[in-house]
Design an enzyme around this catalytic site. Structure first.
Site, PDB file in Angstrom:
ATOM      1  N   HIS A 129       9.397  -6.374 -25.686  1.00  0.00           N
ATOM      2  CA  HIS A 129      10.590  -6.287 -26.531  1.00  0.00           C
ATOM      3  C   HIS A 129      11.819  -6.800 -25.778  1.00  0.00           C
ATOM      4  CE1 HIS A 129      12.527  -4.467 -30.152  1.00  0.00           C
ATOM      5  NE2 HIS A 129      13.573  -4.457 -29.356  1.00  0.00           N
ATOM      6  N   ASP A 130      11.933  -6.428 -24.528  1.00  0.00           N
ATOM      7  CA  ASP A 130      13.069  -6.867 -23.721  1.00  0.00           C
ATOM      8  C   ASP A 130      13.081  -8.386 -23.571  1.00  0.00           C
ATOM      9  OD1 ASP A 130      15.346  -6.442 -21.939  1.00  0.00           O
ATOM     10  OD2 ASP A 130      13.986  -6.990 -20.313  1.00  0.00           O
ATOM     11  N   GLU A 134      20.774  -3.199 -27.952  1.00  0.00           N
ATOM     12  CA  GLU A 134      19.411  -3.494 -28.409  1.00  0.00           C
ATOM     13  C   GLU A 134      18.591  -2.215 -28.569  1.00  0.00           C
ATOM     14  OE1 GLU A 134      15.688  -5.873 -26.389  1.00  0.00           O
ATOM     15  OE2 GLU A 134      17.724  -6.490 -25.886  1.00  0.00           O
ATOM     16  N   THR A 150      -5.298  -4.702 -26.736  1.00  0.00           N
ATOM     17  CA  THR A 150      -6.588  -4.112 -26.366  1.00  0.00           C
ATOM     18  C   THR A 150      -6.405  -2.655 -25.938  1.00  0.00           C
ATOM     19  OG1 THR A 150      -8.530  -4.374 -24.946  1.00  0.00           O
ATOM     20  CG2 THR A 150      -6.417  -4.837 -23.937  1.00  0.00           C
ATOM     21  N   ASP A 175      -7.109  -1.098 -30.748  1.00  0.00           N
ATOM     22  CA  ASP A 175      -8.487  -1.531 -30.535  1.00  0.00           C
ATOM     23  C   ASP A 175      -9.356  -0.297 -30.688  1.00  0.00           C
ATOM     24  OD1 ASP A 175     -10.968  -2.261 -29.637  1.00  0.00           O
ATOM     25  OD2 ASP A 175     -10.341  -2.871 -27.637  1.00  0.00           O
ATOM     26  N   THR A 223     -12.885  -0.119 -28.044  1.00  0.00           N
ATOM     27  CA  THR A 223     -12.723   0.266 -26.631  1.00  0.00           C
ATOM     28  C   THR A 223     -11.237   0.517 -26.379  1.00  0.00           C
ATOM     29  OG1 THR A 223     -12.554  -2.082 -25.980  1.00  0.00           O
ATOM     30  CG2 THR A 223     -14.735  -1.067 -25.875  1.00  0.00           C
ATOM     31  N   ASP A 240      -9.960  -5.034 -21.965  1.00  0.00           N
ATOM     32  CA  ASP A 240     -11.018  -6.039 -22.052  1.00  0.00           C
ATOM     33  C   ASP A 240     -10.729  -7.004 -23.192  1.00  0.00           C
ATOM     34  OD1 ASP A 240     -11.518  -4.577 -24.336  1.00  0.00           O
ATOM     35  OD2 ASP A 240     -13.358  -3.654 -23.601  1.00  0.00           O
TER      36      ASP A 240
END
Length: 316
Positions: free
Chosen positions: A84-85, A103, A181, A229, A232, A237
């Site tokens: 985001h930064d 922000e 992930t 995810d 996993t 991964d």
């Protein structure tokens, strides 16, 4: 044709790679070679704090380990905070500033987390190295440390940087999206996909029907969360890309990677490669990202804040 595409992707990955350490072992520092990695009059340095603040990395790693031990979700949260930064005004730690109109006060920043950890690191850093370490460098280092502790790669961070724009390409976009992930999304961000896609009062047809049912069971309320995810969720991964091919992308922006002809071949290629290749390329793309738009006092507009949430020159 498919083999040709995959081979081309492998060549791209190999040619853009540089020395990094993947997660799972100690991260010994390589010999500084910043002239070849970061041009710009060699103002960037991997060993910038070696003499001025030799405990810099140790302080960051120790604090991150302490905080993530009690709250493992801070790792993905720091990645999101850094993204985001960097995505708004460049990697200048402006997202940490806490004042009206900043922000951090914007609606898009409402669910960002990790500010308290960065403040804690900065406070400790000021005891050892007062007025020397920038908040942007702390955020970059803390994100790397947290990602590494989750099994991700240990990418090279260059500190003491001048304003720079290292162009990110389509490969970087697909790879950095792979940060999903790990981590979770608030159900409020996907409810329109489940119940009112494109104002049709139906479900996004790009979602696998069984997966859509799963998401509806998990997301009864907007304040609930769901893993990005689901296969996993706590392993760094390449399962994220496998999920996308099965139409199991949680966010609309994730699933769009499969539809876009510019990104689809890459999404198709990474599930067929070892997870180690994804981690290596993720390190390469992160090292590029954290050098987008950073500033230092060399630009005469940068400052090393005493407190990361406040500008030294702004009255509060």
């Amino acid at each position: 044709m498919k083999l040709t595409v995959v081979s081309a992707v492998i060549l791209v990955v190999v040619f853009v790679a540089w020395p990094v350490s993947a997660g799972g072992s100690g991260h010994e520092e390589e010999e500084d070679d910043t002239k070849s990695w970061f041009p710009l009059d060699n103002l960037l340095s991997l060993n910038y704090y070696d003499k001025s603040c030799p405990n810099f990395e140790k302080i960051v790693d120790t604090k991150v380990r302490q905080w993530t031990k009690s709250d493992p979700s801070l790792g993905p949260a720091l990645l999101r905070l850094l993204f985001h930064d960097c995505g708004v005004t460049g990697c200048d730690a402006s997202v940490l500033l806490d004042h009206e109109g900043s922000e951090r006060k914007s609606p898009a920043s409402k669910t960002l987390r990790g500010f308290e950890l960065i403040d804690d690191i900065k406070s400790e850093m000021e005891k050892s190295c007062p007025k020397l370490v920038s908040c942007a460098d702390i955020l970059a280092a803390a994100t790397r440390s947290a990602t590494y502790q989750l099994g991700g790669p240990y990418w090279p961070n260059a500190y003491g940087r001048q304003a720079a724009s290292y162009g990110l390409n389509v490969l970087d976009l697909v790879i950095l999206s792979g940060a999903h992930t790990i981590g979770k999304a608030y159900c409020g961000t996907i409810q329109s996909r489940l119940y009112n896609f494109n104002a049709t009062h139906g479900t996004d047809p790009s979602i696998d029907p069984k997966f859509a049912d799963y998401l509806r069971r998990k997301c009864r309320w907007a304040a609930e969360t769901v893993y990005l995810d689901v296969e996993t969720p706590v392993v760094f991964d390449n399962q994220y890309y496998i999920n996308l091919q099965k139409n199991m992308g949680v966010l609309t922006t994730d699933q769009e990677l499969v539809k876009d002809p510019r990104t689809a071949p890459l999404v198709q290629a990474f599930p067929e490669q070892p997870a180690q290749m994804f981690r290596h390329q993720f390190a390469v793309s992160m090292a590029k990202l954290v050098n987008v738009g950073v500033i230092t006092a060399e630009d005469r507009i940068g400052e090393i804040r005493r407190v990361c949430s406040k500008s030294n020159s702004r009255p509060y």
